[in-house]
Write a protein that holds these residues in place. Structure first.
Motif, short mmCIF file in Angstrom:
data_model
loop_
_atom_site.label_atom_id
_atom_site.label_comp_id
_atom_site.label_asym_id
_atom_site.label_seq_id
_atom_site.Cartn_x
_atom_site.Cartn_y
_atom_site.Cartn_z
N VAL A 173 0.85 -1.20 0.00
CA VAL A 173 0.00 0.00 0.00
C VAL A 173 0.88 1.24 0.00
CG1 VAL A 173 -1.76 1.28 1.26
CG2 VAL A 173 -1.84 -1.21 1.21
N LEU A 174 0.50 2.21 -0.83
CA LEU A 174 1.20 3.50 -0.90
C LEU A 174 0.26 4.59 -0.39
CD1 LEU A 174 3.62 5.22 -1.72
CD2 LEU A 174 2.76 5.22 -4.07
N LEU A 175 0.57 5.13 0.78
CA LEU A 175 -0.26 6.15 1.41
C LEU A 175 0.31 7.53 1.13
CD1 LEU A 175 -0.69 4.15 4.73
CD2 LEU A 175 -2.54 4.68 3.11
N GLY A 176 -0.06 8.50 1.95
CA GLY A 176 0.42 9.87 1.78
C GLY A 176 -0.63 10.75 1.11
N HIS A 177 -1.08 11.80 1.83
CA HIS A 177 -2.10 12.67 1.22
C HIS A 177 -1.87 14.14 1.59
CE1 HIS A 177 -3.72 11.85 5.23
NE2 HIS A 177 -4.50 12.91 5.10
N GLU A 178 -0.62 14.49 1.91
CA GLU A 178 -0.27 15.88 2.16
C GLU A 178 1.02 16.20 1.38
OE1 GLU A 178 -2.03 16.62 6.66
OE2 GLU A 178 0.13 16.34 6.41
N GLY A 179 0.96 16.04 0.07
CA GLY A 179 2.13 16.23 -0.75
C GLY A 179 2.31 17.67 -1.21
N GLY A 239 6.35 23.06 -13.94
CA GLY A 239 7.07 24.12 -13.24
C GLY A 239 6.29 24.76 -12.12
N ASP A 240 4.96 24.56 -12.07
CA ASP A 240 4.16 25.13 -11.00
C ASP A 240 4.50 24.48 -9.66
OD1 ASP A 240 2.73 26.87 -12.60
OD2 ASP A 240 0.98 25.57 -12.82
N ARG A 241 4.59 25.32 -8.62
CA ARG A 241 4.69 24.81 -7.25
C ARG A 241 3.28 24.51 -6.77
NH1 ARG A 241 7.99 29.14 -7.44
NH2 ARG A 241 6.45 30.45 -6.40
N VAL A 242 3.08 23.35 -6.17
CA VAL A 242 1.72 22.94 -5.83
C VAL A 242 1.63 22.27 -4.46
CG1 VAL A 242 1.01 22.64 -8.25
CG2 VAL A 242 1.99 20.70 -7.00
N VAL A 243 0.44 22.33 -3.89
CA VAL A 243 0.04 21.54 -2.73
C VAL A 243 -1.02 20.57 -3.20
CG1 VAL A 243 -1.09 21.56 -0.47
CG2 VAL A 243 0.52 23.37 -1.07
N VAL A 301 -2.25 25.35 -7.02
CA VAL A 301 -1.03 26.04 -7.46
C VAL A 301 -0.71 27.16 -6.47
CG1 VAL A 301 0.03 27.41 -9.30
CG2 VAL A 301 -1.49 25.49 -9.87
N ILE A 302 0.55 27.23 -6.08
CA ILE A 302 1.02 28.23 -5.11
C ILE A 302 1.92 29.23 -5.83
CG2 ILE A 302 2.28 28.58 -2.95
CD1 ILE A 302 -0.35 26.93 -2.75
N ASP A 303 1.64 30.52 -5.66
CA ASP A 303 2.41 31.53 -6.40
C ASP A 303 3.41 32.27 -5.53
OD1 ASP A 303 0.77 33.10 -4.87
OD2 ASP A 303 -0.29 34.05 -6.54
N THR A 304 3.71 31.71 -4.33
CA THR A 304 4.71 32.33 -3.47
C THR A 304 5.79 31.31 -3.12
OG1 THR A 304 3.39 31.76 -1.51
CG2 THR A 304 3.08 33.96 -2.45
N GLU A 305 6.96 31.81 -2.74
CA GLU A 305 8.07 30.94 -2.34
C GLU A 305 7.92 30.55 -0.87
OE1 GLU A 305 10.49 29.56 -3.90
OE2 GLU A 305 10.59 30.57 -5.85
N VAL A 306 7.56 29.32 -0.63
CA VAL A 306 7.39 28.81 0.73
C VAL A 306 8.06 27.45 0.81
CG1 VAL A 306 5.73 28.19 2.54
CG2 VAL A 306 5.18 30.02 0.94
N ASP A 307 8.69 27.16 1.95
CA ASP A 307 9.32 25.87 2.16
C ASP A 307 8.30 24.76 1.92
OD1 ASP A 307 10.53 23.57 3.14
OD2 ASP A 307 11.19 24.49 5.01
N PRO A 308 8.59 23.79 1.03
CA PRO A 308 7.64 22.71 0.77
C PRO A 308 7.22 21.95 2.03
CG PRO A 308 9.38 22.69 -0.86
CD PRO A 308 9.78 23.69 0.17
N VAL A 316 6.61 23.23 4.87
CA VAL A 316 5.56 24.03 5.49
C VAL A 316 4.28 23.96 4.66
CG1 VAL A 316 4.90 26.37 6.18
CG2 VAL A 316 7.23 25.55 6.60
N LEU A 317 4.44 23.90 3.35
CA LEU A 317 3.28 23.82 2.46
C LEU A 317 2.52 22.51 2.61
CD1 LEU A 317 4.66 25.14 -0.96
CD2 LEU A 317 3.01 26.28 0.52
#
Length: 363
Positions: A57-63, A80-84, A153-160, A162-163
């Motif tokens: 099983v492969l879990l994880g839902h806060e990528g 190239g988009d930064r995303v949550v 899509v996130i348009d600011t520079e934030v530590d992943p 934290v995201l």
């Protein structure tokens, strides 16, 4: 196809294992994200403990990460988009149209290891299909396949790191306060459980500048952090008689309470500790029937309600929380402790011991 590493569960009673997997190329409606960080959430562990029928099983839902490729039918998301990555929803049912995507009528099908329409494998290990598609992402891996409806899509520079927890844990706690409880400045707020969800609720209550903010939490590390962040009091449920203590600290009871524990006993305590006209919101997925005094609820005009994913629309609420963070009003970075993904079992041990609030795996 991409060959990479993933954290797999082969047995709920055994440690997680780090293994080499193959992840398929995105189909027309899919998005391939290079994962940089993934939060460990209680829901991952509850699902694992339930023992999925197909293993591994492969879990994880806060990528959180960077988009590498998109299918031909995807719009609004580009390489190239930064995303949550967050939970999936259909976008067309009555609840989705009403702005309540967490209550999508297709939520279970889409989020609980939802498969492709043709049943083809997205992820394999040594040629064996992996049970994936958890919350439409299964992001305990260096790459994840998502869709446009659960990609923000996130348009600011934030530590992943934290995201990442904004996809579920921080979204849930903050949303329960800001979207459901909505306390005003003279509110007396009590938060039960100071894990990631509860602490996000604490920070949201501080955004509202509430008059009293009490945290009930067994971990001394978490109680100390809650006080440092701005809570007015922190109770140890093992040492304090919680209901009388809350009534004393809040001058009669909580006007607003958030229960993040999933414990029927704690929910009953939250109801008993609420003031006349008080509201209790429960977000923890647990079991059992709370022993609640019906006369107290009716005569006190109290309200108890559930809340899923903070009653939030992630596409707008996550950017709102990031704006608060950028303004210094929502310091979620104080809640995060990072671990290399190879140290997932150590991260879980620290979480269970109450030594950290939000463990986040990095890739």
């Amino acid at each position: 196809m991409v060959t990479t590493t993933a954290v797999l569960s082969r047995d709920p009673a055994a440690p997680f294992t780090v293994e080499t997997v193959e992840i398929d190329d995105p189909r027309d409606d899919e998005i391939r994200v290079r994962i940089q960080a993934t939060g460990i959430c209680h829901t991952d562990l509850v699902t694992r403990a339930a023992g999925a029928t197909d293993h591994p099983v492969l879990l994880g839902h806060e990528g959180a990460g960077v988009v590498e490729a998109v299918g031909a039918a995807v719009t609004g998301v580009r390489p190239g988009d930064r995303v949550v990555l967050t939970f999936r929803h259909c976008g067309t049912c009555r609840n989705c149209r009403a702005g309540r995507p967490a209550y999508c009528v297709r939520a279970a099908k889409l989020n609980q290891f939802g498969a492709r329409a043709d049943r083809s494998a997205r992820v394999t290990v040594a040629g064996t299909p992996v049970r994936d598609g958890f919350f439409g992402q299964s992001s305990f891996a260096a790459y994840a396949l998502a869709t446009a409806d659960n990609t923000v899509v996130i348009d600011t520079e934030v530590d992943p790191a934290v995201l990442a927890p904004l996809g579920c844990g921080f979204l849930t706690g903050a949303g329960a306060v800001l979207n459901v409880l909505r306390p005003d400045r003279d509110a007396r707020v009590v938060v039960y459980g100071a894990g990631a969800v509860g602490m996000a609720g604490v920070l949201a209550a501080l955004v509202c500048e509430v008059d009293e903010l009490v945290v009930v939490e067994p971990s001394p590390v978490r109680r100390a952090l809650a006080l440092e962040l701005g809570a007015t009091a922190a109770l140890d449920p093992a040492a304090d008689d919680v209901v009388p203590a809350i009534r004393k600290l809040t001058d009669g009871g909580a006007s607003h309470a958030l229960d993040t524990t999933g414990s029927a006993r704690v929910l009953a305590t939250a109801a008993a500790g609420a003031a006349i006209g008080g509201t209790v919101v429960a977000v923890g997925l647990g079991t059992g029937v709370p022993d609640i005094d019906l006369r107290d609820i009716v005569l006190g005009g109290k309200a108890i309600r559930g809340c899923l994913e903070g009653d939030a629309v992630p596409a707008t609420f996550i950017p709102h929380l990031l704006d608060l963070h950028a303004a210094g009003r929502f310091p979620i970075d104080r809640l995060v402790t990072t671990y290399p993904h190879t140290d997932i079992n150590a991260a879980l041990a620290d979480q269970r011991a109450g030594m950290v609030v939000k463990p986040v795996l990095t890739w």
